[in-house]
Every structure is written in C-alpha cells, then in structure tokens.
Design a protein around this motif. Structure first.
Motif, PDB file in Angstrom:
ATOM      1  N   GLU A   8      70.712  -6.762  28.851  1.00 20.61           N
ATOM      2  CA  GLU A   8      69.883  -6.729  30.050  1.00 20.61           C
ATOM      3  C   GLU A   8      70.333  -7.798  31.049  1.00 20.61           C
ATOM      4  N   VAL A   9      70.680  -8.967  30.533  1.00 15.70           N
ATOM      5  CA  VAL A   9      71.169 -10.037  31.407  1.00 15.70           C
ATOM      6  C   VAL A   9      72.481  -9.621  32.063  1.00 15.70           C
ATOM      7  N   ASP A  11      73.705  -6.593  32.537  1.00 13.92           N
ATOM      8  CA  ASP A  11      73.488  -5.506  33.490  1.00 13.92           C
ATOM      9  C   ASP A  11      72.923  -6.043  34.797  1.00 13.92           C
ATOM     10  N   TYR A  12      72.018  -7.005  34.675  1.00 15.49           N
ATOM     11  CA  TYR A  12      71.423  -7.597  35.881  1.00 15.49           C
ATOM     12  C   TYR A  12      72.495  -8.310  36.711  1.00 15.49           C
ATOM     13  N   ILE A  13      73.346  -9.102  36.018  1.00 18.26           N
ATOM     14  CA  ILE A  13      74.428  -9.805  36.718  1.00 18.26           C
ATOM     15  C   ILE A  13      75.374  -8.808  37.379  1.00 18.26           C
ATOM     16  N   ASN A  15      74.779  -5.833  38.450  1.00 12.43           N
ATOM     17  CA  ASN A  15      74.156  -5.187  39.603  1.00 12.43           C
ATOM     18  C   ASN A  15      74.112  -6.090  40.831  1.00 12.43           C
ATOM     19  N   LEU A  16      74.322  -7.397  40.629  1.00 10.70           N
ATOM     20  CA  LEU A  16      74.344  -8.327  41.755  1.00 10.70           C
ATOM     21  C   LEU A  16      75.726  -8.451  42.391  1.00 10.70           C
ATOM     22  N   GLU A  42      82.133  -8.084  36.005  1.00  7.19           N
ATOM     23  CA  GLU A  42      81.647  -9.433  36.268  1.00  7.19           C
ATOM     24  C   GLU A  42      82.675 -10.491  35.878  1.00  7.19           C
TER      25      GLU A  42
END
Length: 215
Positions: A8-9, A11-13, A15-16, A42
């Motif tokens: 989840e972390v 994926d969040y990174i 998406n940024l 990333e």
C-alpha cells in the motif's frame, strides 16, 4: 517486489510520481510481457533524482537489461553533457536496449557494452561519480573492490535488489540455488556498512537499495 515492503505504501508512492514518457510506459509493458527484470518506476525516478541532485556526469551501470534504468539516468545526466557506460551480458537484452536508446535519441551518449562484467569491469579506468550495480546478486561482493577503486571521492554506489524479494531479511529461500546469492548479498551489506572508505544507508524501497558514498 518483496512482501517485506508494504504494498500500500509503495502503490501510494508510485501514484505520486510525475507522468512518465510514453517510451517508459512501453518499456514497462514489454518488460512485464517478456518477464524482463527492470527497476520499479519509483526506483527509476529515485535514480534520476539522485543523479540530478548530485550533478553526476560520469555514470557506470552494471546490468543494463533492456535499458529502462539507463534511460532514467540519461534523463538526469545528459542535459549537462554527461555520459553513461552500461554493461549487459545477455545478447537479446543488449539488442533490446540498443533499440530503445536509439528511439530515445541518446545512443551516441551511451556506451553500451556487450559482455561479462566480471571481465569488462576490471578493464575500465574510471573514474565515475555514479555507479549503479544491478547485475547477478551473487556477484556484488566480487565487483565491490573494483567499484570502489573507480569511484571518485564523494561518488555514489547504488546496489539494487539487496533484499532479494525478502530472502535476505528472512533467510527463507524459494529455490536452493538462491541460497548462495542470499548469503552473498548479506555479506555485501555487512561489508559496505562497515567499510572504511564508504558511508552506506540501506533504504526499503522497491526490493531494497544500498546507497554508499565514497569518503
């Protein structure tokens, strides 16, 4: 990506991240279809950020694959006239990288070398201010001494996949042949963490990065 890293972390990174060029997206799709190991987006962006922030201009990459990480580094160093040497032992991947470098219009600034880094690396004079190590994991320790020799003071040595899908951390191996690579990666991390010529941090991003600066 290892289960050690919180998905989840990550994926969040991811998406940024800023929108990637279509060529990068095409390479990501081809890598997935043909099961070619490349760095995560990333990680690519992080390599770009490191090289750009450092002002790197003489880059060595050990393990080209299809050239995905190479093009991230090219994006950082070539606007200021930087050069990249990258080594690949697999002929189809070498040819694939050559194709993508040509399409990106950077083939003249990238010295793409076909062959075994165990032989080629020891003939390179250097110095380099940025070395990205993403070759066979069991060879990292073997390459380390030469990498330190040709890395200029203040230069960066980045080793990729140092968690080896979590096996380095847990000790659990999925195949018997991975045991040696896992143990050698552990040795690599111990060496760079205590080496008198290096300052090292290990970052839990992607499948683990070890970032060393030569003192």
């Amino acid at each position: 990506m290892s289960d050690i890293i919180n998905h989840e972390v990550m994926d969040y990174i991811r998406n940024l991240l800023p929108p990637r060029d279509e060529l990068f997206l095409e390479m990501e799709r081809e890598a997935k279809e043909k099961i070619i190991p490349i760095v995560e987006p990333e990680i690519g962006h992080f390599l770009y950020w490191l090289a750009k922030t450092k002002g790197s201009s003489r880059v060595l990459e050990i393990g080209t694959a299809m050239g995905y990480s190479t093009l991230w580094l090219a994006k950082a160093v070539m606007p200021q006239g930087g050069k990249i040497t990258t080594i690949e032992i697999n002929r189809p991947r070498y040819e694939m990288a050559s194709k993508y470098f040509s399409r990106a219009g950077v083939e003249k600034e990238i010295n793409l070398v076909f062959g075994d880094a165990r032989e080629i690396l020891f003939d390179l004079p250097g110095p380099y201010d940025f070395i990205f190590l993403d070759a066979a994991k069991g060879k990292y320790v073997e390459f380390l001494s030469k990498c330190i020799d040709i890395l200029e003071p203040g230069g960066l040595l980045i080793a990729e996949d140092v968690f080896m899908r979590g096996m380095v951390i847990t000790g659990d191996i999925d195949k018997r042949r991975n045991k040696t690579a896992m143990l050698r990666l552990r040795d690599y991390l111990k060496i760079v963490s205590s080496h008198p010529q290096l300052n090292t941090v290990v970052i839990p991003i992607g499948d683990g990065l070890a970032i060393s600066t030569k003192t």
